[in-house]
Design a protein around this motif. Structure first.
Motif, short mmCIF file in Angstrom:
data_model
loop_
_atom_site.label_atom_id
_atom_site.label_comp_id
_atom_site.label_asym_id
_atom_site.label_seq_id
_atom_site.Cartn_x
_atom_site.Cartn_y
_atom_site.Cartn_z
N GLN A 195 0.83 -1.20 0.00
CA GLN A 195 0.00 0.00 0.00
C GLN A 195 0.86 1.25 0.00
N ILE A 196 1.93 1.24 0.78
CA ILE A 196 2.81 2.41 0.83
C ILE A 196 3.50 2.63 -0.52
N ALA A 197 3.99 1.54 -1.12
CA ALA A 197 4.64 1.67 -2.43
C ALA A 197 3.67 2.16 -3.49
N ALA A 198 2.43 1.69 -3.45
CA ALA A 198 1.44 2.15 -4.42
C ALA A 198 1.11 3.62 -4.24
N ALA A 199 1.04 4.10 -2.98
CA ALA A 199 0.76 5.52 -2.74
C ALA A 199 1.88 6.40 -3.25
N LEU A 200 3.13 5.93 -3.21
CA LEU A 200 4.27 6.71 -3.71
C LEU A 200 4.53 6.47 -5.18
N GLY A 201 3.87 5.50 -5.78
CA GLY A 201 4.07 5.21 -7.19
C GLY A 201 5.43 4.66 -7.50
#
Length: 465
Positions: A261-267
């Motif tokens: 989720q964190i990686a997806a939020a930062l792209g």
């Protein structure tokens, strides 16, 4: 926490980390309960019992209960008591009645003093007995109630007159006198049987003789809710509301907590997770001022919904995670490279992890092989409220280091946009978490690396490393 079931371990963790705030809220609730008890003076309640002789059906008893609390009874009691400023309507709110076993009606009165409560109960009971006796004869008129008694007196007088006539007829020496005496005795018997049937048919004979079973006992304690009960209830109510509020806030928390989720939020992509030995000050934001001191005093300056750190391996085991992150950065670009390590301002866990990562990059095991060396890292702290990342200089990308569950998806997206505005490509994400450190053991790493990692904190706000 938003998708997890609330467990006892979660509540226990909240009580341990928020006990100061919960205790203060409980004290505030107790003060509110005390204030409520001052606004509502104490009340005293006592009961008087009235016995109903004879056979009574359940519905008849319920009718008598309604009569005992009716305005006809209570208004008469109010007029007899003559309390200043207290009307019959107010007394009706203070009087109650219920049917008990054994044809007993319990009449309860509530007043502001024990003496008044006792007088109120006794007076209402007495008025109830009087009123019930009146309506048992079929009329509420006192003159109608005494009609039956007058009839009995007339019958008694007639019996005496018959006796006088029988004595005047003589001792029965003649036939006429015997016949007269016989007729008079028949008349006496007929009157007695008629009165007996009248008494048996009259409901007032059987059911009007209600008896007040002694005066009401003087109450020795307040009627609930007492002042103590209000204080305890206020403290318990505020405590439960605080607990429910904490759980509800954690339930609706939508901050990314997992690495994907964190990686997806930062792209960007996840390069790994690293461990940081847990310290209490690592969870506390820096800053001073009265508000910060109050937050530290109440214990609300740290997150309570963060799980208790798990036990980790030794220092050598934690160094392996940092080394793997540096190796992945090296594999992304085989040539020499400089990267900017972006840390959210106020994330002390991420700051310590970034410092350790910078120290690990400096301790390249093969410094002579420029094509296989670790990237050169420089750490900067960026505010998530108004993120501003230094413009691209010698760095060719940005590495974001942060802790899980501390920032919203919007804040992370703003951080990624700030990196793009400064010309930095987010090459990866590193998630830092706290662990309970164990005693270090001898390994193949030099023992002075921990000192080196702490020394890097002097460059936390920038500068070439």
């Amino acid at each position: 926490m938003s998708d997890d079931t609330i467990r006892l371990v979660t509540i226990g963790r909240m009580l341990r980390r928020r006990w100061r705030l919960l205790a203060i809220l409980a004290v505030v609730g107790a003060l509110v309960g005390y204030g409520t008890s001052v606004l509502f003076p104490p009340r005293y309640t006592t009961s008087a019992s009235v016995l109903l002789p004879g056979q009574w059906e359940e519905r008849e008893l319920l009718t008598q209960v309604d009569i005992a609390t009716s305005s006809a009874v209570v208004d008469r009691a109010a007029a007899t008591l003559g309390w200043k400023g207290v009307s019959g309507g107010e007394l009706r709110d203070r009087v109650s009645a219920k049917a008990a076993d054994g044809n007993i009606i319990k009449i309860s009165g509530t007043a502001d003093t024990p003496e008044r409560a006792q007088r109120l109960s006794d007076q209402v009971a007495q008025e109830f007995v009087t009123f019930a006796a009146r309506i048992a004869g079929g009329s509420t008129d006192p003159e109608a109630v005494t009609g039956a008694e007058a009839l009995r007196q007339k019958v008694a007088e007639t019996n005496r007159r018959i006796t006088d006539l029988a004595n005047a007829a003589g001792p029965g020496q003649t036939v006429e006198s015997v016949q007269a005496r016989t007729e008079l005795e028949k008349l006496r018997t007929a009157l007695q049987e008629a009165m007996k049937k009248l008494d048996e048919a009259d409901p007032a004979t059987n059911k009007s003789n209600m008896v007040v079973m002694g005066p009401a006992a003087r109450p020795t304690g307040e009627a609930p809710p007492t002042r103590t009960q209000l204080i305890v209830a206020g403290a318990l109510l505020f405590f439960l509301l605080a607990v429910i509020g904490h759980l509800a806030a954690a339930r609706v928390n939508r901050r990314p907590r997992t690495e994907p989720q964190i990686a997806a939020a930062l792209g960007s992509t996840l390069l790994g997770t690293v461990d940081v030995p847990g310290e209490r000050r690592a969870h506390r934001p820096e800053g001073g001022g009265p508000r910060a001191r109050i937050r530290r005093l109440l214990g609300v300056d740290i997150r309570w919904d963060i799980p208790t750190p798990q036990a980790s391996g030794d220092e050598a085991g934690r160094q392996i995670r940092y080394r793997r992150v540096c190796a992945r950065l090296r594999d992304q670009s085989p040539g020499p490279r400089r990267l900017l390590v972006v840390v959210p301002d106020g994330d002390e866990i991420a700051r310590r992890a970034a410092g350790q990562l910078v120290a690990e990059a400096r301790s390249d095991p093969s410094p002579s092989a420029s094509s296989r060396g670790y990237p050169v890292l420089r750490m900067v702290e960026v505010s998530v409220d108004r993120p501003i990342v230094p413009d691209r200089d010698t760095e060719s990308g940005a590495l974001v280091v942060l802790s899980a569950g501390s920032w919203t998806a919007e804040e992370l997206a703003g951080l990624a946009e700030a990196c793009a505005d400064a010309g930095h490509e987010v090459v990866g994400v590193v998630v830092a978490g706290t662990v309970r450190a164990r005693p270090t053991r001898t390994a193949d790493r030099p023992p002075d690396e921990a000192t080196l990692a702490l020394a890097v904190r002097g460059h936390a706000t920038g500068g070439s490393v």
